[in-house]
Design a protein around this motif. Structure first.
Motif, PDB file in Angstrom:
ATOM      1  N   UNK A   1      24.104  -7.575 104.291  1.00  0.00           N
ATOM      2  CA  UNK A   1      23.471  -6.725 105.309  1.00  0.00           C
ATOM      3  C   UNK A   1      24.292  -5.450 105.474  1.00  0.00           C
ATOM      4  N   UNK A   2      23.652  -4.306 105.782  1.00  0.00           N
ATOM      5  CA  UNK A   2      24.411  -3.057 105.950  1.00  0.00           C
ATOM      6  C   UNK A   2      25.507  -3.168 106.999  1.00  0.00           C
ATOM      7  N   UNK A   3      25.247  -3.967 108.068  1.00  0.00           N
ATOM      8  CA  UNK A   3      26.244  -4.019 109.149  1.00  0.00           C
ATOM      9  C   UNK A   3      27.554  -4.652 108.686  1.00  0.00           C
ATOM     10  N   UNK A   4      27.514  -5.460 107.628  1.00  0.00           N
ATOM     11  CA  UNK A   4      28.759  -6.113 107.219  1.00  0.00           C
ATOM     12  C   UNK A   4      29.643  -5.207 106.364  1.00  0.00           C
ATOM     13  N   UNK A   5      29.121  -4.063 105.950  1.00  0.00           N
ATOM     14  CA  UNK A   5      30.001  -3.137 105.204  1.00  0.00           C
ATOM     15  C   UNK A   5      30.125  -1.792 105.934  1.00  0.00           C
ATOM     16  N   UNK A   6      29.783  -1.806 107.223  1.00  0.00           N
ATOM     17  CA  UNK A   6      29.883  -0.564 108.020  1.00  0.00           C
ATOM     18  C   UNK A   6      30.759  -0.851 109.231  1.00  0.00           C
ATOM     19  N   UNK A   7      31.418   0.183 109.715  1.00  0.00           N
ATOM     20  CA  UNK A   7      32.270  -0.028 110.889  1.00  0.00           C
ATOM     21  C   UNK A   7      32.135   1.163 111.828  1.00  0.00           C
TER      22      UNK A   7
ATOM     23  N   UNK B   1      31.680   2.112 100.581  1.00  0.00           N
ATOM     24  CA  UNK B   1      30.799   2.457  99.457  1.00  0.00           C
ATOM     25  C   UNK B   1      30.852   1.472  98.284  1.00  0.00           C
ATOM     26  N   UNK B   2      32.030   0.880  97.958  1.00  0.00           N
ATOM     27  CA  UNK B   2      32.050  -0.022  96.804  1.00  0.00           C
ATOM     28  C   UNK B   2      31.062  -1.187  96.897  1.00  0.00           C
ATOM     29  N   UNK B   3      30.613  -1.527  98.116  1.00  0.00           N
ATOM     30  CA  UNK B   3      29.669  -2.655  98.213  1.00  0.00           C
ATOM     31  C   UNK B   3      28.239  -2.210  98.533  1.00  0.00           C
ATOM     32  N   UNK B   4      27.968  -0.922  98.411  1.00  0.00           N
ATOM     33  CA  UNK B   4      26.591  -0.437  98.621  1.00  0.00           C
ATOM     34  C   UNK B   4      25.599  -1.184  97.725  1.00  0.00           C
ATOM     35  N   UNK B   5      26.054  -1.429  96.495  1.00  0.00           N
ATOM     36  CA  UNK B   5      25.108  -2.013  95.539  1.00  0.00           C
ATOM     37  C   UNK B   5      24.673  -3.414  95.981  1.00  0.00           C
ATOM     38  N   UNK B   6      25.535  -4.112  96.731  1.00  0.00           N
ATOM     39  CA  UNK B   6      25.151  -5.452  97.199  1.00  0.00           C
ATOM     40  C   UNK B   6      24.123  -5.365  98.330  1.00  0.00           C
ATOM     41  N   UNK B   7      24.192  -4.279  99.106  1.00  0.00           N
ATOM     42  CA  UNK B   7      23.159  -4.051 100.131  1.00  0.00           C
ATOM     43  C   UNK B   7      21.841  -3.739  99.426  1.00  0.00           C
ATOM     44  N   UNK B   8      21.917  -2.880  98.408  1.00  0.00           N
ATOM     45  CA  UNK B   8      20.698  -2.495  97.681  1.00  0.00           C
ATOM     46  C   UNK B   8      20.060  -3.692  96.999  1.00  0.00           C
ATOM     47  N   UNK B   9      20.881  -4.667  96.596  1.00  0.00           N
ATOM     48  CA  UNK B   9      20.350  -5.837  95.887  1.00  0.00           C
ATOM     49  C   UNK B   9      20.130  -7.005  96.851  1.00  0.00           C
TER      50      UNK B   9
END
Ligand SMILES: Cc1cc2nc3c(=O)[nH]c(=O)nc-3n(C[C@H](O)[C@H](O)[C@H](O)COP(=O)(O)OP(=O)(O)OC[C@H]3O[C@@H](n4cnc5c(N)ncnc54)[C@H](O)[C@@H]3O)c2cc1C
Length: 431
Positions: free
Chosen positions: A60-66, A48-56
């Protein structure tokens, strides 16, 4: 219907939610003498801490999901089922989900928090939030689509609706979003949308109290405010938002801001779980737990992370709803499950505060770690390192690291794709 999970002689621990707490607990119970079943409504863990970078459009979503299944590939005692838990039957020792029911010997609730709209329906319906990867992507798509609309709109007033953005909440999320938006305005818009005048884009950050980053040293709140103002963000403190009709944001002091996008970053609350008694929740819907994360009134039900409220002298309202308490509670509970089997005394939870930080675009951040306070470039490096370290998965760490390096060197990121799903194929299970 019972969810199909192999029966075993081992006691079964069911974990609801694979967030920071639930995932850590499951991993620490790998190869133990328990059968562990993780149930989550998604098939992946979200950072979640990097959601804002996906939004901006920075990551890419895949790089902060596992994916959970990948996390548990090597562990025979851990089972994952994708399902949304609807209620708990403590007497029958089972949970009911949208895929059927699952029996447990021990239940751990770690389903986290949700956005708090403080009962205001207008915000709930019309504001953008970034509490899931899907919501972050939705914001990215909308923002990029709005720039496309703005470029074909010749009327200045109408263009403002597409361009101006109001962020409500001056905590770390609001500050980080505002910083990222100001960078997009400065570095991306003039290149991607040459015909648009980037100066027409107004970014507002509204904070209800008189300090940004409440909870941190007021000096750091002021530093963050200065950094944001230097980047062109309009910061308004002591400004409470009372309404939004999709066109105008109305503030308590009678102010009116025209904006097609309102990003709500003003706090979280929890959801009650049917079947868990009323007395087990506090007024903010957090579940009251003892020092061992055991839920008040139950012997075999636990709560961890954002959801859990463990009151102590130091934390009379429970621990802060951030990643570290969840991770540390997951670890401690796993240890206690093991100690329980070994006949050893259980260890009460003791929180180790590792600090707080927030970044404000490139080269700028504020950080408070173990009594030390940092700001500027050094704090920014700490922020980068801590977030890279905390990300789950080596691939994700490498991808994010190279993304950041690329972005730092080129001032550009090539992720600005508007990807909307328009799949009309019917795919339904036969009766
Ligand atoms: C935008 C944003 C930025 C943040 N930035 C920071 C930061 O910089 N530093 C920091 O320390 N913290 C930050 N946080 C807070 C941090 O992410 C949370 O404190 C942390 O995720 C809590 O962990 P958890 O395990 O309690 O729950 P979560 O991580 O929220 O996980 C809950 C899990 O439960 C699942 N779930 C929910 N309901 C159900 C259900 N009914 N059935 C099945 N599964 C369910 C969800 O899919 C999810 O996987 C941020 C949060 C947000 C939203």
């Amino acid at each position: 219907m019972r969810v199909n999970i192999p029966e075993s002689d081992q006691e079964r621990i069911v974990i609801v939610g694979g967030g920071f707490g639930g995932l850590m607990l499951a991993k620490k119970l790998a190869k133990c003498n328990y059968q562990v079943v993780l149930v989550d409504k998604r098939n992946y863990h979200q950072f979640q801490p990097l959601f804002y970078q996906v939004a901006m459009a920075g990551l890419e979503p895949s790089s902060i999901s596992f994916p959970f299944r990948k996390a548990f590939q090597r562990f025979d005692n851990i089972y994952f089922r994708i399902g949304e838990v609807q209620n708990v039957e403590p007497e029958a020792k089972r949970i009911n989900t949208d895929i059927g029911h699952i029996n447990f010997d021990h239940l751990v609730l770690g389903y986290g928090a949700k956005t708090n709209f403080f009962g205001n329906k207008a915000f709930e319906e019309k504001a953008f939030t970034i509490k899931s990867t899907g919501q972050a992507l939705n914001l990215r798509n909308t923002m990029l689509s709005d720039y496309e609309q703005a470029i074909i709109e010749s009327d200045f007033e109408k263009r403002q609706w597409f361009l101006d953005i109001v962020i409500v909440g001056g905590g770390p999320t609001g500050v980080e979003v505002a910083g990222a938006l100001s960078e997009m305005k400065k570095y991306i818009l003039p290149k991607d949308y040459k015909e648009l005048d980037a100066k027409e884009v107004d970014i507002y950050l509204l904070q209800g109290s008189d300090q940004l980053l409440q909870g941190m040293d007021p000096k750091h709140g002021n530093t963050a405010e200065r950094y944001l103002k230097e980047r062109g963000v309009i910061v308004k403190k002591n400004t409470r938002v009372v309404d939004y009709d999709g066109e105008f944001v109305i503030t308590k002091d009678g102010g009116k801001i025209k904006a097609g996008k309102l990003i709500w970053a003003a706090g979280v609350t929890c959801s009650r779980m049917d079947g868990i008694s009323e007395e087990s929740f506090n007024s903010r819907n957090r579940i009251l737990v003892d020092d061992f994360n055991k839920v008040k009134g139950y012997d075999d039900i636990y709560a961890i992370g954002d959801l859990a409220c463990m009151m102590s002298e130091e934390y009379p309202y429970g621990h802060p709803q951030v990643a570290q308490p969840a991770i540390q509670q997951g670890k401690n509970l796993a240890l206690n499950f093991k100690r329980r089997q070994q006949g050893k005394a259980l260890k009460p939870f003791k929180y180790r505060d590792l600090g707080t930080m927030a970044t404000i675009g490139r080269n700028k951040a504020v950080a408070e770690i173990g009594g030390f306070k940092f700001k500027g470039f050094f704090a920014w490096l700490i922020w980068l390192f801590v977030h890279l370290y905390a990300l789950i998965g080596t691939r994700n760490k490498i991808v994010v690291f190279f993304n950041w390096i690329w972005n730092y060197m080129t001032y550009d990121q090539s992720l600005r794709l508007i990807i909307n799903s328009n799949n009309e194929v019917k795919h339904e299970k036969p009766e």
